[in-house]
Every structure is written in C-alpha cells, then in structure tokens.
Write an enzyme that holds these catalytic residues in place. Structure first.
Site, PDB file in Angstrom:
ATOM      1  N   ASP A   1      -2.264  -0.472   5.932  1.00  6.56           N
ATOM      2  CA  ASP A   1      -2.698   0.183   6.974  1.00  6.56           C
ATOM      3  C   ASP A   1      -4.181   0.492   7.165  1.00  6.56           C
ATOM      4  O   ASP A   1      -4.870   0.260   8.136  1.00  6.56           O
ATOM      5  CB  ASP A   1      -2.069   1.306   7.323  1.00  6.56           C
ATOM      6  CG  ASP A   1      -2.817   2.236   6.502  1.00  6.56           C
ATOM      7  OD1 ASP A   1      -2.493   2.040   5.004  1.00  6.56           O
ATOM      8  OD2 ASP A   1      -3.305   3.297   7.004  1.00  6.56           O
TER       9      ASP A   1
ATOM     10  N   ASP B   1       0.973  -1.187  -0.026  1.00  5.39           N
ATOM     11  CA  ASP B   1       0.087   0.094   0.251  1.00  5.39           C
ATOM     12  C   ASP B   1       0.853   1.308  -0.240  1.00  5.39           C
ATOM     13  O   ASP B   1       1.958   1.147   0.372  1.00  5.39           O
ATOM     14  CB  ASP B   1      -0.767   0.085   1.209  1.00  5.39           C
ATOM     15  CG  ASP B   1      -1.477   1.306   1.638  1.00  5.39           C
ATOM     16  OD1 ASP B   1      -2.123   1.583   0.370  1.00  5.39           O
ATOM     17  OD2 ASP B   1      -1.491   1.581   2.647  1.00  5.39           O
TER      18      ASP B   1
ATOM     19  N   SER C   1      -6.874   5.122   4.077  1.00  5.96           N
ATOM     20  CA  SER C   1      -5.986   5.748   5.367  1.00  5.96           C
ATOM     21  C   SER C   1      -6.605   7.131   5.697  1.00  5.96           C
ATOM     22  O   SER C   1      -6.673   7.436   6.727  1.00  5.96           O
ATOM     23  CB  SER C   1      -4.590   6.070   4.957  1.00  5.96           C
ATOM     24  OG  SER C   1      -4.071   4.721   4.657  1.00  5.96           O
TER      25      SER C   1
ATOM     26  N   ASP D   1      -0.293   5.151   0.884  1.00  8.58           N
ATOM     27  CA  ASP D   1      -0.556   5.975   1.979  1.00  8.58           C
ATOM     28  C   ASP D   1      -0.658   5.499   3.266  1.00  8.58           C
ATOM     29  O   ASP D   1      -1.257   4.269   3.631  1.00  8.58           O
ATOM     30  CB  ASP D   1      -1.875   6.557   1.707  1.00  8.58           C
ATOM     31  CG  ASP D   1      -2.132   7.940   0.786  1.00  8.58           C
ATOM     32  OD1 ASP D   1      -0.898   8.367   0.685  1.00  8.58           O
ATOM     33  OD2 ASP D   1      -3.014   8.128   0.183  1.00  8.58           O
TER      34      ASP D   1
HETATM   35 MG    MG Z   1      -3.005   3.034   3.228  1.00  5.79          MG
END
Ligand code: MG
Length: 246
Positions: free
Chosen positions: A207, A10, A172, A12
């Site tokens: 995340d 990923d 995110s 960001d």
């Molecule tokens: Mg992210």
C-alpha cells in the site's frame, strides 16, 4: 515444470490494520498457502515482529525485514549453499546497514530537526506514536538495520541522511531510514534463489511508497489503500487478491 508462485506481502495496512491483530488476515494467508503460493512477508517490521506474525499464520519460509535490509532464509531451506550471517536458525543475507550506524546518524541531527524515533523514545512513547500494544512495541524496538522516524519539527533531514549514504522512504505510517536497499532489491535477490530451482511466477501486494520498488520486480503487482502505481492493479483489500489471481 509448473512455475512456483511466490507472493510478497506487506504488513502494515495491507495484512494488518490499526489494531495490529494477525486475526483478520488469517483466512487469506491460509487460502494462498492452499492455492500453492509461497507466502513471503516483505515489510518494514523487525525480525522479532515478523516472527510473531509468521508464527500466528503458520509461515515457514523466507521473509524480508526492515525494508529490504535483511533476507531471512531458514537454514536448509534451499538445497544449495546460501552465503549469509547465521542468526537464530536462519541464513541472513544482509543488504542494509547495521542499526548502530543508522542510530548514530540520527543522533547527530536529532536535535536540529526535532526528530523522534525508536532509538530516542521510551516504550511508553513508542506505544503512543504507533498505537502498538506493549508486547508488540517491545518487538518493534528490537531493531537490527533501520530506524523509523515518528515525528519531526523541521524539514530537511532527508537530505542530511542521504548525504550520509542512507535511504529515506515513506511507509504506511511513518518515515523509514535504511542503508542502500529497498523491498524490491531484497525480493529480486530471493526470486533469483528460487529461480535456481524452478520457473517462478511472482506477485506482490502493498500500500505504501516503500512498496513501489517491490512492484517493479514482480510479474503481478497489486495495490491497496489510497496511492496509485502504474504497474500495480488496484484492489479493495487483501481478500480480493485471491479473486484477481485465480
Ligand atoms: Mg504498508
């Protein structure tokens, strides 16, 4: 045959922080490449944004844009035919919806819910919402398959968009709107292509909630930041992935 190690990353809040600089992740990407990993960006970011980061990091392989909407494969990358639309030297397997349709769906409800997104924001507004510097904000506005809702005044727009056959997921920073796809669906498709060539061992680091479908389709999932996922091992930051993997 030794398995090929493929890692989906990923962008960001995983590889890039609040200043959006590619610099901090440079070393970890180089280490992964040296260790024989195929590094595949899998992000809600656009083709144009991902080209910027891929160039900075020297990545040459396939990548997945706009939350699983498009799998970009450099022409000739696989020694077999890949069906897809030809765009700028890539074969693109399109799993999402065309941007025009998503923009239209948002336009229909924008006033009712007080929505602000790329398609109804000026460059200056995009910079203010995202904190992106001007040049990167322009690349983010170059959308092909999805929208990002920065702000809303009333809840309930999720259901409206679902009713139009679209998907809404949390990244995110913001809320993403795509066709009927996700990061996991696109990653699975790419893993199946690699599997035609050699056994694969798959990894992912992310995340956000929009990374959860990705965690489901890989052998080894890692999560950074504040959320938890039953399949994903918690690591402090992307740098730790190297210690954990080896
Ligand atoms: Mg992210």
């Amino acid at each position: 045959m030794r398995p090929k190690k493929i890692i989906f990353l990923d962008l960001d809040k995983t590889l890039i922080g609040d200043d959006y600089s590619p610099e901090p992740a440079m070393e970890v990407i180089k280490s992964l490449l040296r260790a024989g990993f195929e590094v595949v960006l899998n992000s809600s970011k656009t083709f144009s944004e991902q080209e910027y980061y891929r160039r900075a990091w020297g990545l040459k392989g396939p990548f997945i844009v706009e939350n699983g909407s498009g799998v970009f494969i450099p022409e000739g990358y696989f020694p077999f035919r890949v069906d897809g639309r030809r765009i700028a030297g890539y074969q693109v397997i399109e799993l999402g919806e065309r941007y025009e349709r998503i923009k239209k769906a948002l336009e229909d409800i924008a006033e009712e819910y007080g929505l602000k997104y790329y398609g109804n924001s000026t460059l200056e507004e995009v910079m203010a919402f995202t904190g992106l510097p001007k040049e990167l904000a322009k690349l983010a506005m170059d959308r092909m398959y999805s929208e990002t809702i920065f702000r809303w005044e009333r809840e309930g727009f999720h259901e409206k968009l679902l009713g139009k056959g679209l998907r809404v997921s949390r990244g995110s920073r913001f809320v993403n709107v795509t066709g009927d796809t996700d990061k996991g669906k696109a990653a699975k498709l790419l893993l199946d292509l690699y599997s035609k060539l050699y056994p694969v061992e798959s990894y992912a680091v992310g995340d956000g909630e929009n990374d959860f479908p990705l965690f489901e389709v890989v052998g080894h999932a890692f999560i950074v930041g504040g959320l938890t996922h039953p399949k994903a091992k918690r690591i402090r930051g992307i740098e730790e992935v190297l210690e954990v993997i080896e």
